[in-house]
Motif scaffolding. Structure first.
Motif, PDB file in Angstrom:
ATOM      1  N   ARG A  18       0.824  -1.205   0.000  1.00  0.00           N
ATOM      2  CA  ARG A  18       0.000   0.000   0.000  1.00  0.00           C
ATOM      3  C   ARG A  18       0.863   1.262   0.000  1.00  0.00           C
ATOM      4  NH1 ARG A  18      -5.670  -1.011   2.550  1.00  0.00           N
ATOM      5  NH2 ARG A  18      -5.754  -3.267   2.796  1.00  0.00           N
ATOM      6  N   MET A  19       2.009   1.207   0.629  1.00  0.00           N
ATOM      7  CA  MET A  19       2.911   2.364   0.622  1.00  0.00           C
ATOM      8  C   MET A  19       3.509   2.570  -0.771  1.00  0.00           C
ATOM      9  SD  MET A  19       4.734   2.375   4.357  1.00  0.00           S
ATOM     10  CE  MET A  19       5.596   0.823   4.149  1.00  0.00           C
ATOM     11  N   LYS A  20       3.762   1.469  -1.479  1.00  0.00           N
ATOM     12  CA  LYS A  20       4.218   1.581  -2.866  1.00  0.00           C
ATOM     13  C   LYS A  20       3.137   2.229  -3.731  1.00  0.00           C
ATOM     14  CE  LYS A  20       5.896  -1.217  -6.746  1.00  0.00           C
ATOM     15  NZ  LYS A  20       6.150  -2.604  -7.225  1.00  0.00           N
ATOM     16  N   GLU A  21       1.895   1.868  -3.496  1.00  0.00           N
ATOM     17  CA  GLU A  21       0.789   2.492  -4.226  1.00  0.00           C
ATOM     18  C   GLU A  21       0.756   4.002  -3.971  1.00  0.00           C
ATOM     19  OE1 GLU A  21      -3.101   0.909  -4.236  1.00  0.00           O
ATOM     20  OE2 GLU A  21      -2.455  -1.182  -4.073  1.00  0.00           O
ATOM     21  N   LEU A  22       0.910   4.386  -2.719  1.00  0.00           N
ATOM     22  CA  LEU A  22       0.893   5.807  -2.379  1.00  0.00           C
ATOM     23  C   LEU A  22       2.005   6.547  -3.114  1.00  0.00           C
ATOM     24  CD1 LEU A  22      -0.081   8.238  -0.768  1.00  0.00           C
ATOM     25  CD2 LEU A  22       1.279   7.416   1.168  1.00  0.00           C
ATOM     26  N   GLU A  23       3.175   5.967  -3.135  1.00  0.00           N
ATOM     27  CA  GLU A  23       4.295   6.606  -3.837  1.00  0.00           C
ATOM     28  C   GLU A  23       3.994   6.744  -5.320  1.00  0.00           C
ATOM     29  OE1 GLU A  23       9.156   6.143  -4.135  1.00  0.00           O
ATOM     30  OE2 GLU A  23       7.946   4.371  -3.718  1.00  0.00           O
ATOM     31  N   PHE A  24       3.445   5.692  -5.926  1.00  0.00           N
ATOM     32  CA  PHE A  24       3.146   5.736  -7.352  1.00  0.00           C
ATOM     33  C   PHE A  24       2.060   6.758  -7.677  1.00  0.00           C
ATOM     34  CE2 PHE A  24       0.411   4.342 -10.860  1.00  0.00           C
ATOM     35  CZ  PHE A  24       1.323   4.430 -11.904  1.00  0.00           C
ATOM     36  N   LEU A  25       0.991   6.761  -6.901  1.00  0.00           N
ATOM     37  CA  LEU A  25      -0.148   7.626  -7.190  1.00  0.00           C
ATOM     38  C   LEU A  25       0.158   9.107  -6.997  1.00  0.00           C
ATOM     39  CD1 LEU A  25      -2.850   5.377  -5.520  1.00  0.00           C
ATOM     40  CD2 LEU A  25      -2.754   5.936  -7.958  1.00  0.00           C
ATOM     41  N   THR A  26       1.220   9.415  -6.296  1.00  0.00           N
ATOM     42  CA  THR A  26       1.639  10.815  -6.121  1.00  0.00           C
ATOM     43  C   THR A  26       2.855  11.159  -6.962  1.00  0.00           C
ATOM     44  OG1 THR A  26       2.966  10.187  -4.171  1.00  0.00           O
ATOM     45  CG2 THR A  26       0.711  10.951  -3.772  1.00  0.00           C
ATOM     46  N   SER A  27       3.275  10.242  -7.827  1.00  0.00           N
ATOM     47  CA  SER A  27       4.497  10.461  -8.615  1.00  0.00           C
ATOM     48  C   SER A  27       4.264  11.452  -9.746  1.00  0.00           C
ATOM     49  CB  SER A  27       4.996   9.130  -9.188  1.00  0.00           C
ATOM     50  OG  SER A  27       4.107   8.634 -10.179  1.00  0.00           O
ATOM     51  N   SER A  28       5.286  12.189 -10.079  1.00  0.00           N
ATOM     52  CA  SER A  28       5.193  13.138 -11.187  1.00  0.00           C
ATOM     53  C   SER A  28       4.994  12.410 -12.503  1.00  0.00           C
ATOM     54  CB  SER A  28       6.461  14.001 -11.245  1.00  0.00           C
ATOM     55  OG  SER A  28       7.611  13.187 -11.397  1.00  0.00           O
ATOM     56  N   GLN A  29       5.481  11.183 -12.595  1.00  0.00           N
ATOM     57  CA  GLN A  29       5.376  10.420 -13.838  1.00  0.00           C
ATOM     58  C   GLN A  29       3.921  10.134 -14.197  1.00  0.00           C
ATOM     59  OE1 GLN A  29       7.073   6.429 -13.796  1.00  0.00           O
ATOM     60  NE2 GLN A  29       7.869   6.699 -15.864  1.00  0.00           N
ATOM     61  N   ILE A  30       3.144   9.621 -13.265  1.00  0.00           N
ATOM     62  CA  ILE A  30       1.746   9.303 -13.590  1.00  0.00           C
ATOM     63  C   ILE A  30       0.916  10.580 -13.694  1.00  0.00           C
ATOM     64  CG2 ILE A  30       0.974   8.966 -11.190  1.00  0.00           C
ATOM     65  CD1 ILE A  30      -0.125   7.042 -14.393  1.00  0.00           C
ATOM     66  N   LYS A  31       1.230  11.593 -12.922  1.00  0.00           N
ATOM     67  CA  LYS A  31       0.489  12.849 -13.033  1.00  0.00           C
ATOM     68  C   LYS A  31       0.742  13.495 -14.403  1.00  0.00           C
ATOM     69  CE  LYS A  31       1.960  14.534  -9.014  1.00  0.00           C
ATOM     70  NZ  LYS A  31       2.100  15.438  -7.839  1.00  0.00           N
ATOM     71  N   SER A  32       1.962  13.399 -14.904  1.00  0.00           N
ATOM     72  CA  SER A  32       2.273  13.947 -16.227  1.00  0.00           C
ATOM     73  C   SER A  32       1.533  13.189 -17.321  1.00  0.00           C
ATOM     74  CB  SER A  32       3.781  13.886 -16.484  1.00  0.00           C
ATOM     75  OG  SER A  32       4.473  14.726 -15.593  1.00  0.00           O
TER      76      SER A  32
END
Length: 248
Positions: free
Chosen positions: A214-228
Motif C-alpha cells: 500500500r505504501m508503494k501504491e501511495l508513492e506511485f499515485l503521487t508520482s510526477s510520472q503518472i500525473k504527467s
C-alpha cells in the motif's frame, strides 16, 4: 484511451495511517474518490477529515467480512465472538447468511455514513466485492435504488444500466507505470481504477496481509510520472458525483 478517470482508494477509515495515506494520495496525487468502512473505529475520523477536501468523492465500502456488525442480531454472518466471519472460514470462501440481516446491516452502515458526513455517499461498493455475489445482489440493488446511488461494477448485476465507468484495478505487482498506463489506454470513455494507498501503522499491519504494497501504491499515485501522463493525455480526473446526471 479513456477520457475520464475515477481513482478510488478503498478502505477509508480502516486505520488512522491508511486514512491519512488516502488523503495524501488525493491532495498530492491522482486519487479522486474513496470509500469508507463504517464499522471501523476510524470511520468518523476519516469522514471528518474528508470535509477538508471537497473535491474528494467519498462513497461507502459496505462491510461483511471484517470487524463487527453495527446491528444487533446479525448472527448468520458472525462468529461466536460477534465478529464478522472472514471469507477463509466459510466452506466455499464466500460469506453466506440471511438476506434480511444483510439488508439491515448495510442500511445501518449507510445511515451511519449520512449521520456523520451530513450527506449521502457518492456511490456504493464493498469490501472483498461481496455486493457482487449472486445471493447479495438484490440487497445491493435495493439499497442503490433506495438511496439513488451508483454501484461499482453495476453492469455485473443489472442488465440494463445507464452510463457508468468500466472497472479495473491496480494491485500488488501491477503497481507500476507500464501496467497502469496500458490499462488507461486499453479502455475508452470513463474508467474506475481501484487502489489501496496507505501509510502503514500497526493496526493495518495486523489486519491486512496486503500492507507494505500500500505504501508503494501511495508513492506511485503521487508520482510526477503518472500525473504527467494524465495531464499530457488530457484525461479528466472525476469522482462518482460527476456521474450523477448521467446515472438518472
Amino acid at each position: 484511451m479513456i477520457n475520464q478517470l475515477i481513482v478510488n482508494a478503498d478502505d477509508f477509515g480502516m486505520t488512522q495511517a491508511n486514512t491519512i495515506g488516502i488523503l495524501v494520495a488525493h491532495k498530492e496525487g491522482i486519487v479522486t474518490s474513496t470509500t469508507c468502512m463504517m464499522n471501523m473505529p476510524y470511520a468518523k475520523f476519516a469522514l471528518k477529515q474528508a470535509q477538508h477536501y471537497p473535491q474528494l468523492g467519498v462513497g461507502i465500502h459496505l462491510v461483511l467480512t471484517v470487524g463487527r456488525p453495527l446491528i444487533d442480531g446479525a448472527h448468520s454472518y458472525t462468529d461466536e465472538m460477534g465478529n464478522f466471519i472472514r471469507p477463509k472460514d466459510y466452506p466455499d470462501g464466500k460469506p453466506h447468511g440471511d438476506v434480511n440481516e444483510l439488508y439491515r446491516e448495510w442500511k445501518a452502515q449507510i445511515e451511519k455514513f449520512i449521520e456523520i458526513a451530513g450527506h449521502k455517499p457518492t456511490h456504493i461498493d464493498s469490501h472483498h466485492h461481496v455486493h457482487l455475489l449472486p445471493w447479495h445482489q438484490e440487497v445491493a440493488k435495493a439499497l442503490a435504488k433506495e438511496y439513488d446511488l451508483p454501484i461499482r461494477q453495476r453492469h455485473q448485476i443489472i442488465d440494463t444500466y445507464p452510463y457508468i465507468p468500466v472497472f479495473d484495478k491496480m494491485y500488488d505487482e501491477d503497481v507500476n507505470y507500464q501496467y497502469v498506463t496500458e490499462v488507461l489506454q486499453s479502455h475508452s470513455g470513463a474508467l474506475e481504477l481501484m487502489c489501496h494507498p496507505a501509510y502503514l501503522d500497526q493496526r493495518l499491519y495486523d489486519m491486512s496481509s496486503y500492507n507494505l504494497p500500500r505504501m508503494k501504491e501511495l508513492e506511485f499515485l503521487t508520482s510526477s510520472q503518472i500525473k504527467s501522463f494524465i495531464q499530457e493525455n488530457h484525461i479528466e480526473l472525476i469522482n462518482f458525483s460527476n456521474l450523477h446526471d448521467n446515472f438518472q
